[in-house]
Design an enzyme around this catalytic site. Sequence first.
Site, PDB file in Angstrom:
ATOM      1  N   SER A 254     -19.274 -66.163   4.610  1.00 29.92           N
ATOM      2  CA  SER A 254     -17.968 -66.798   4.504  1.00 29.92           C
ATOM      3  C   SER A 254     -17.187 -66.566   5.777  1.00 29.92           C
ATOM      4  O   SER A 254     -17.372 -65.555   6.459  1.00 29.92           O
ATOM      5  CB  SER A 254     -17.195 -66.199   3.332  1.00 29.92           C
ATOM      6  OG  SER A 254     -16.864 -64.867   3.675  1.00 29.92           O
ATOM      7  N   LYS A 255     -16.314 -67.507   6.067  1.00 30.77           N
ATOM      8  CA  LYS A 255     -15.583 -67.416   7.325  1.00 30.77           C
ATOM      9  C   LYS A 255     -14.585 -66.262   7.342  1.00 30.77           C
ATOM     10  O   LYS A 255     -14.097 -65.878   8.387  1.00 30.77           O
ATOM     11  CB  LYS A 255     -14.927 -68.745   7.672  1.00 30.77           C
ATOM     12  CG  LYS A 255     -13.965 -69.280   6.671  1.00 30.77           C
ATOM     13  CD  LYS A 255     -13.454 -70.639   7.140  1.00 30.77           C
ATOM     14  CE  LYS A 255     -12.494 -71.239   6.125  1.00 30.77           C
ATOM     15  NZ  LYS A 255     -12.067 -72.575   6.473  1.00 30.77           N
ATOM     16  N   ARG A 256     -14.278 -65.736   6.164  1.00 28.95           N
ATOM     17  CA  ARG A 256     -13.381 -64.563   6.139  1.00 28.95           C
ATOM     18  C   ARG A 256     -14.042 -63.382   6.869  1.00 28.95           C
ATOM     19  O   ARG A 256     -13.378 -62.537   7.430  1.00 28.95           O
ATOM     20  CB  ARG A 256     -13.111 -64.080   4.711  1.00 28.95           C
ATOM     21  CG  ARG A 256     -12.538 -65.067   3.792  1.00 28.95           C
ATOM     22  CD  ARG A 256     -11.012 -65.027   3.723  1.00 28.95           C
ATOM     23  NE  ARG A 256     -10.531 -66.341   3.332  1.00 28.95           N
ATOM     24  CZ  ARG A 256     -10.196 -67.304   4.185  1.00 28.95           C
ATOM     25  NH1 ARG A 256     -10.235 -67.112   5.490  1.00 28.95           N
ATOM     26  NH2 ARG A 256      -9.789 -68.474   3.763  1.00 28.95           N
ATOM     27  N   LYS A 257     -15.376 -63.315   6.776  1.00 30.97           N
ATOM     28  CA  LYS A 257     -16.052 -62.118   7.288  1.00 30.97           C
ATOM     29  C   LYS A 257     -16.912 -62.373   8.509  1.00 30.97           C
ATOM     30  O   LYS A 257     -17.315 -61.443   9.183  1.00 30.97           O
ATOM     31  CB  LYS A 257     -16.937 -61.538   6.177  1.00 30.97           C
ATOM     32  CG  LYS A 257     -16.109 -61.103   4.992  1.00 30.97           C
ATOM     33  CD  LYS A 257     -16.918 -60.399   3.947  1.00 30.97           C
ATOM     34  CE  LYS A 257     -16.011 -60.016   2.783  1.00 30.97           C
ATOM     35  NZ  LYS A 257     -16.743 -59.814   1.573  1.00 30.97           N
TER      36      LYS A 257
END
Length: 503
Positions: A254-257
Site C-alpha cells: 500500500s502506498k501508505r507504507k
Amino acid sequence: MSTAVRTRIAPSPTGAPHVGTAYMALFNLAFARKHGGKMILRIEDTDQARSTKNSEDAILDALKWLGLEWDEGPDCGGEYGPYRQSERLEMHQAAVQRLLELGHAYRCFCTPERLDALRKEQIANKETPRYDGHCLSLSQEQIQEKMDRGEPYVIRMKVPAEGECVFLDELRGEVRIDWKQIDHQIIQKSDGFPTYHLANVVDDHAMQISHVIRGEEWISSTPKHVLLYQQLGWEPPVFAHLPLLRNPDKSKLSKRKNPTGIYYYRDAGFLPEAMLNYLGMMGYTLPDQREVFSLTELAESFEIKRMSLGGPIFDIAKLKWLNGRYFREQISPDEVVDRLMNWKANKEHFSKIMGLALPRLETLSDFFPLSGHLFQESPEYKTEDLIGKSEAAEVSRLLKIAEWELEKIKHWDREQLASVFQNMAEMEEMKLKDLLRPFFFAISGSAVSLPLFDGMALLGPDLSRVRLRIALNKLSEAGSGLSKKGLKSLEKEYRSAYGKRIG
Ligand code: GLU
C-alpha cells in the site's frame, strides 16, 4: 477454442500506474513468450466515472518504460480489437440480452433504500451481505408494467442457491467456494453499462484469452466468471491467481507504507531493467537461482507452477541493492553517466531549475546546495523542524488535507499546485506563508529553498506525494500522527469543507 496461448492484462485506468500492474504484466508476458503465444493489453474502463485517458496513457507509458511490451492493445491494435472495454458495449449488451433470454439473468428494480436496509439487516445478523433475490419473483406483467412506468432497473445474474462452485487454479489446484457466498452480481447497471464481471468474461472470450493470470484478489470473483462462461455456453480459460505483493510487514502493498507508483521509481533514479528484474523475483526463482536476469532469460525458463504462493515482499531496500548491482555489474560506467544525464543531469532540467535558482546565486557552487532536493529520492530533516512553532497534530492535519487536495489535480503544474495551496490557506484562514512552512521541510528538507510550487512541479506528483507521506509518518512516529479515529473525523470535516475525496 484455439490452442494458442493468449494472456492478457486488463488494467483499469483509474489512477497512477501501479507496480502491481507491472508485476502482473511481467508474468503474463513471460508465460506468453515461453509458450510462443501473445500478450494482450486491454483497458477496462467500464467504470466511466473513475476512468481517465490520462491514466490510460500513463499506464501504457510506464509499462513501456519498464521494457514491457504487448502484442495487441489500444495503441498498437490487433485482430481482436477494439481493446478499450468502453468501445465494446454492443458485445456486452448482446451477452446480457442472451442471458436474459436464457433465463440466467433478471431485471432488478429494487431501490437503493431497500438494498441499504437489506444490507444493514444482513450485517446485523452476521450474514454475508448479498442480494436476496427479491425481484426474481416478479411476473412478466409486473416487469413490463415497471418498465413502462420507466422505473430504473439493473440486470443481475442468477446464482445457484445451494452447493458450491469448483474450479481449477493452475497454482492452487481445486478451489471450492459456496454459492451462498456469491452475490447475484449486477451485470448491467441502470445506465446500460456492463459491470466489470460481465465485460471481463465477454472480452476474454471474444479475444480468445487462453490463460487468465491475475492477482489473488480476484479468486472470490472467479465463481461469477465461471458461471457466466457456463451460462453463455463458452469454454472458460485456465485460471492462475498470483499472490499479491506485500509490504515488508507482510500487509498488502500500500502506498501508505511503500511507494507504489511506477513513476516514483523512475523519478527516484531506479533503472527499469533492475526494477523488472526485481519484479521477476516476486514469488519466483529461476531454476538455477540466478538473481540477476533479463526478461528474455525469465521467459525462456519460466514455469508458472514454480510460482510460490507465499505473499512476495516488495522491499525497496532489496530493490536498491539490486539496482546497485546493475550499476556495477550490468552496465558500463559510461552508460551509467548516460543514464544519469538522461534522468535529471541534462540541460533541459538544469535550465528549468536555473530559472528558479538564478535570483539566489552568487557563485555557480550555490546551485547544487540550493537544488539538491530536486535530485534526491527524499531529503533529510528533523521532525522538530517540520513542526516548528506549530502544534504537531495541526501539522499532521494540514499535511493530510493537502494530500487529499493534491489528488484532485489534473495537470501537475505550478499553477494548479499554487491554486490548491491558496485555496487551502483561505479555507484554513491562514497566511499562505504560514501554511507552507511545514511543506517546505517536507519537500525540500529546509525552511529556505527554491519556490515550493515550482519545486513540486519539477519533482512530479509521485516524488512529491511520497515526501508528504514521509512527513506524515515522521509525525506518527513522534506520536503526533492521526489516530484511526482522528483520521475518520478529519475525513468527515474535509468532506463538508472541501468536498468529496478522490482516490
Ligand atoms: N480490471 C481489473 C483490474 O483492474 C482486471 C482484473 C482481471 O485481470 O480480471 O485489476
